[in-house]
Design a protein around this motif. Structure first.
Motif, PDB file in Angstrom:
ATOM      1  N   ALA A  90       0.585  -1.088  -0.147  1.00  0.00           N
ATOM      2  CA  ALA A  90       0.024  -0.087  -0.132  1.00  0.00           C
ATOM      3  C   ALA A  90       0.957   1.343   0.022  1.00  0.00           C
ATOM      4  CB  ALA A  90      -0.828  -0.070   1.389  1.00  0.00           C
ATOM      5  N   LYS A  91       0.360   2.418  -0.426  1.00  0.00           N
ATOM      6  CA  LYS A  91       0.824   3.724  -0.238  1.00  0.00           C
ATOM      7  C   LYS A  91       0.332   4.311   0.980  1.00  0.00           C
ATOM      8  CE  LYS A  91      -0.233   6.953  -2.930  1.00  0.00           C
ATOM      9  NZ  LYS A  91      -0.527   7.572  -4.157  1.00  0.00           N
ATOM     10  N   LEU A  92       1.230   4.855   1.887  1.00  0.00           N
ATOM     11  CA  LEU A  92       0.867   5.467   3.149  1.00  0.00           C
ATOM     12  C   LEU A  92       1.173   6.920   2.984  1.00  0.00           C
ATOM     13  CD1 LEU A  92       0.269   5.082   6.299  1.00  0.00           C
ATOM     14  CD2 LEU A  92       2.521   5.046   6.620  1.00  0.00           C
ATOM     15  N   SER A  93      -0.038   7.596   3.235  1.00  0.00           N
ATOM     16  CA  SER A  93       0.066   9.144   3.403  1.00  0.00           C
ATOM     17  C   SER A  93      -0.298   9.535   4.651  1.00  0.00           C
ATOM     18  CB  SER A  93      -0.698   9.989   2.390  1.00  0.00           C
ATOM     19  OG  SER A  93      -0.511   9.374   0.964  1.00  0.00           O
ATOM     20  N   HIS A  94       0.578  10.259   5.549  1.00  0.00           N
ATOM     21  CA  HIS A  94       0.227  10.614   6.900  1.00  0.00           C
ATOM     22  C   HIS A  94       0.187  12.238   6.822  1.00  0.00           C
ATOM     23  CE1 HIS A  94       1.079  10.209  11.391  1.00  0.00           C
ATOM     24  NE2 HIS A  94       0.151  11.176  11.211  1.00  0.00           N
ATOM     25  N   VAL A 118      -4.513   9.540   8.347  1.00  0.00           N
ATOM     26  CA  VAL A 118      -3.674   8.565   7.775  1.00  0.00           C
ATOM     27  C   VAL A 118      -4.439   7.682   6.818  1.00  0.00           C
ATOM     28  CG1 VAL A 118      -2.622   6.383   8.337  1.00  0.00           C
ATOM     29  CG2 VAL A 118      -2.511   8.001  10.215  1.00  0.00           C
ATOM     30  N   GLN A 119      -3.699   7.630   5.433  1.00  0.00           N
ATOM     31  CA  GLN A 119      -4.635   6.980   4.455  1.00  0.00           C
ATOM     32  C   GLN A 119      -3.601   6.039   3.770  1.00  0.00           C
ATOM     33  OE1 GLN A 119      -5.349  10.467   1.968  1.00  0.00           O
ATOM     34  NE2 GLN A 119      -7.712  10.254   2.464  1.00  0.00           N
ATOM     35  N   LEU A 120      -4.575   4.974   3.686  1.00  0.00           N
ATOM     36  CA  LEU A 120      -3.575   4.120   2.629  1.00  0.00           C
ATOM     37  C   LEU A 120      -4.379   3.579   1.440  1.00  0.00           C
ATOM     38  CD1 LEU A 120      -3.295   0.923   5.729  1.00  0.00           C
ATOM     39  CD2 LEU A 120      -1.531   2.392   4.497  1.00  0.00           C
TER      40      LEU A 120
END
Length: 141
Positions: free
Chosen positions: A65-69, A136-138
């Protein structure tokens, strides 16, 4: 750190005024994304050591997954604190307005990164300051 959430009735009737902050989260999921919004709030706007958060996301349907925080706190995504540091101008200049608009945009806390998901689960450790919010987005396929 245990259960630091306040229930609706307590917040409605008493607000968040006891010694502990309200630490809670909301989550959503669709076919390609999981989003979790986590907050650490108290009515008294004082500094403390914040909270250690262990966010565990389960049932992730992909091995990567791509993690954006993203973060809203004293130094991220916060035009109000920027305005106060400017001296709280009642009639900001056009340059100050431009700075305020930029400082109010949602800001990444760290660079977006690709991560491995093991057994459909991911654990994210973070320090969440008092009066802060993390998103937090996956994203996965």
């Amino acid at each position: 750190n245990g259960d630091l959430t306040y229930d609706f009735k307590t917040i409605r009737d008493e607000s968040v005024r006891s010694q502990e902050t309200d630490i809670n989260a909301l989550a959503s999921k669709d076919k390609q994304k999981i989003s979790v919004l986590i907050w650490n709030y108290h009515d008294l706007d004082i500094k403390d050591s914040g909270a250690d958060i262990d966010l565990i996301i389960k049932h992730i349907p992909s091995g990567k997954a791509k993690l954006s925080h993203y973060r809203i706190d004293e130094t991220h995504s916060n035009s109000y604190d920027t305005w106060k540091k400017m001296g709280s101008p009642q009639n900001p200049t056009s340059k100050q307005i431009s700075i305020l608009k930029k400082s109010g945009q949602l800001e990444l806390l760290q660079a977006v990164k690709n991560i491995a998901v093991i057994d459909g689960q991911l654990k994210i450790r973070m320090q969440l300051p008092r009066q802060a919010v993390s998103l937090v987005q996956l994203e996965y396929k």
